[in-house]
Write a protein that holds these residues in place. Structure first.
Motif, PDB file in Angstrom:
ATOM      1  N   LEU A 566       0.923  -1.147  -0.149  1.00 54.84           N
ATOM      2  CA  LEU A 566       0.020  -0.133  -0.072  1.00 54.84           C
ATOM      3  C   LEU A 566       0.781   1.330   0.058  1.00 54.84           C
ATOM      4  O   LEU A 566       0.473   2.274  -0.748  1.00 54.84           O
ATOM      5  CB  LEU A 566      -0.985  -0.030   1.238  1.00 54.84           C
ATOM      6  N   GLY A 567       1.896   1.031   0.757  1.00 53.00           N
ATOM      7  CA  GLY A 567       2.756   2.517   0.669  1.00 53.00           C
ATOM      8  C   GLY A 567       3.535   2.460  -0.816  1.00 53.00           C
ATOM      9  O   GLY A 567       3.936   3.635  -0.896  1.00 53.00           O
ATOM     10  N   MET A 568       3.468   1.723  -1.567  1.00 46.74           N
ATOM     11  CA  MET A 568       3.897   1.793  -2.907  1.00 46.74           C
ATOM     12  C   MET A 568       2.926   2.409  -3.917  1.00 46.74           C
ATOM     13  O   MET A 568       3.260   2.539  -5.098  1.00 46.74           O
ATOM     14  CB  MET A 568       4.587   0.425  -3.449  1.00 46.74           C
ATOM     15  N   LEU A 569       1.802   2.417  -3.402  1.00 43.57           N
ATOM     16  CA  LEU A 569       0.726   2.847  -4.554  1.00 43.57           C
ATOM     17  C   LEU A 569       0.751   4.406  -4.729  1.00 43.57           C
ATOM     18  O   LEU A 569       0.839   5.045  -3.879  1.00 43.57           O
ATOM     19  CB  LEU A 569      -0.712   2.521  -3.894  1.00 43.57           C
ATOM     20  N   PRO A 570       0.573   4.754  -6.152  1.00 44.27           N
ATOM     21  CA  PRO A 570       0.687   6.106  -6.243  1.00 44.27           C
ATOM     22  C   PRO A 570      -0.400   6.955  -5.785  1.00 44.27           C
ATOM     23  O   PRO A 570      -1.434   6.458  -5.614  1.00 44.27           O
ATOM     24  CB  PRO A 570       0.505   6.202  -7.878  1.00 44.27           C
TER      25      PRO A 570
END
Length: 617
Positions: A566-570
């Motif tokens: 989730l931390g990598m979602l734009p």
């Protein structure tokens, strides 16, 4: 009806000029006496079409032609003269049959020296049968009806009952419906019956009252875990740490039921619960048990239920656990884009968002995701643990731990750092950690975190005595899944035979190993994931509300995997954020009273559009 027949003409020898019988008009005499050897015509038997409705023993069709072929047709005037009259035209009438038969027989016998007529007529009948019968059978009026294939029996009709639930501070009046939705293929052949249980508050405004579709995971699990374990109106009292298969399965009112803020529809995918796979087509069966086919079938079941129940205008949500959490974003996107159904929110419990995490030892990120949970389990053996207590572990896992994993096979210093730090964090034997190169496989961790005991992959803090302590590596029943499956199944059956009063003549399957074993995960280089569907659904609908929840001690789908993904979602401007919650407990953390109550309160916010959601890492 009249059938097209055939006329028969006897041929003996070559054709010749007209006979003396015709020229002289001789009549009333025996045909053999009236014909010399030289004058006898070369008589013929020809198979020709006829429109007569019957064969009159085969002889009314005989047209004895004199020297040349003539059509045997009903349009030729009927001639009833004696057969010895010279045969100037075909003689179809029945009155001439006996003498015609005698004439033909005598003529043929004279020419051949032995009785020919019985042989010829038998041959003619065979030819007639060979040609006429297939023509009759092939005609539309005589075509055989296709064999009727009985359609598989339906599950019992839907049963709806009115229920009242007395809970602390409130009384809920609702309907409970147990039934099924039949799905068919493009040829209208039955594919499967999707069993469901729907709970709906009575006298509610359908345009405002949310309805939530609930799925468990597997693939191959029925929805009973969430129904009698977490969010349904009744639950079974179970403590994974102390209870086992013989625990009481009696359902009791659930004070933390989500009926407080949404109606609930629990759905069992094909092959689970009471949902049978009906198709006998192997390709269709494989399609049902595949990533894409599963979404197609469940989206169609949702749409059919909405149409049938008059809930198409209601706010719609999806709750999915484990592989059900993998389903939910894909279902939302499918419903949005292809089925004309908007989804207002998603709640994903212990989700598998990206199956790349299942790739094994070659995926370094899998070890990164697992380490914080292993440390949490090890620390929980000595006292309470929260996610806040793991901040140092999360920071290490996403930085130095990852770097040293990538270097350790060829860098002794990196291998030493890994072994020393991981042993210190987990409290495990440094020699074992060094031998494992700092990568603690779940199977090894389960058998070593508590000496003499084995831990559950679904909750590492739940342990049982090791059944094979002298074996270094062994399979063993999982303390949570193996311990709770029986009472969960019994509690579900108690609801079916009790308040639901729905009794299919089938065996109920809480889990179906065949579904998992035959599951088609797709083809090609990429493994399936649901993050793309999640982002697409959020992008097209900025109001879509999403919450992800995990148990801190879940070794099956570690919470830190979702933290990382989730931390990598734009970032999407103007789009509702994704909320992440981590509770004490494991994969089915809702069996804990405190975690179940906290989940109830946090989920309620997702269902209230007036309350803003917090953006959490």
């Amino acid at each position: 009806m009249r059938s097209k027949g055939f006329s028969l003409t006897v041929m003996a020898g070559r054709q010749s000029r007209p006979s003396a019988l015709q020229r002289r008009g001789v009549g009333g005499r025996d045909c053999r006496a009236a014909m010399t050897e030289r004058e006898r015509p070369r008589h013929q038997i020809l198979l020709q079409p006829s429109s007569y409705p019957d064969m009159n023993g085969g002889l009314s069709r005989v047209a004895l032609l004199d020297g040349k072929r003539q059509p045997a047709s009903s349009t030729i005037p009927e001639r009833r003269e004696s057969c010895a009259a010279g045969f100037p035209a075909p003689v179809p009438g029945p009155s001439c049959n006996p003498r015609l038969r005698a004439c033909v027989r005598n003529t043929l016998n004279h020419r051949t020296g032995f009785p020919m007529l019985p042989i010829v007529m038998s041959l003619a009948r065979l030819i007639w049968l060979f040609l006429l019968v297939p023509a009759i059978v092939a005609s539309p009026g005589w075509a055989a009806e296709p064999a009727h294939v009985a359609e598989p029996a339906h599950l019992p009709p839907d049963v709806t009952s009115h229920q009242t639930l007395d809970l602390p501070g409130r009384v809920l009046h609702f309907t409970a419906t147990a039934g099924s939705v039949r799905l068919r293929d493009g040829k209208e052949s039955p594919l499967t019956d999707i069993a469901f249980v729907a709970y709906q508050i009575e006298q509610a405004d359908a345009a405002r009252r949310p309805v939530t579709f609930v799925f468990n995971g597997g693939p191959g699990m029925a929805s009973a875990w969430l129904q009698v374990g977490g969010v349904g109106p009744w639950r079974v009292r179970l403590d994974p740490r102390t209870d086992g298969p013989s625990a009481s399965p009696v359902p009791v009112p659930n004070a933390d039921t989500w009926l407080d803020f949404t109606d609930l529809v629990f759905i069992d995918p094909p092959g689970t619960g009471y949902s049978p796979v009906l198709t006998t087509d192997s390709d269709a069966r494989r399609r049902l048990w595949s990533v894409g086919g599963d979404i197609d079938a469940l989206a169609l079941a949702i749409r059919k239920w909405l149409d049938h129940s008059g809930r198409i205008v209601s706010p719609k949500y999806i709750l999915g656990e484990s592989y059900g959490g993998f389903r939910a974003p894909r279902l939302a996107r499918k419903l949005q884009s292809e089925d004309g159904v908007g989804v207002s929110g998603l709640v994903l419990l212990s989700p598998l968002l990206d199956s790349h995490d299942e790739s094994g030892f070659a995926d370094a990120l899998g070890w990164v995701d697992l380490l914080p949970t292993e440390v949490a389990v090890a620390r929980a053996l000595h006292g309470p643990v929260s996610r806040a207590d793991l901040a140092d572990v999360e920071a290490y896992a996403a930085s130095d731990y990852l770097v040293d994993i990538l270097r350790s096979e060829h860098d002794p210093a990196a291998a030493d750092r890994l072994a020393t730090r991981v042993a210190a964090l987990t409290g495990l034997d440094p020699a074992l950690v060094r031998r494992m190169r700092g990568r603690l496989d779940p199977d090894v961790f389960q058998q070593t975190v508590a000496p003499g005991r084995v831990a559950s992959v679904y909750d590492g803090t739940v342990t049982r005595p090791n059944p094979t302590p002298r074996q270094l590596s062994a399979s063993f029943p999982d303390p949570v899944l193996g311990g709770l499956a029986a009472p969960v199944t019994e509690a579900m059956l108690a609801l079916y035979t009790g308040p639901l009063n729905w009794r299919p003549d089938r065996t109920y399957h809480l889990s179906n190993d065949a579904v998992f074993e035959h599951w088609d995960w797709g083809h090609g280089l990429s493994r399936p994931e649901s993050l793309s569907a999640l982002q697409a659904a959020r992008s097209v609908d900025p109001h879509l509300r999403v919450m992800v929840a995990h148990g801190l001690f879940d070794l099956r789908t570690p919470y830190f995997g979702s933290v990382r993904l989730l931390g990598m979602l734009p970032h999407l401007d103007g789009v509702a954020p994704v909320v992440l919650r981590v509770y004490p407990g494991g994969h089915m953390f809702y069996f804990g009273d405190a975690a179940r109550a906290a989940l109830h309160d946090d989920a309620r916010k997702v269902f209230d559009p007036s309350r803003p959601l917090e953006d959490t890492p």
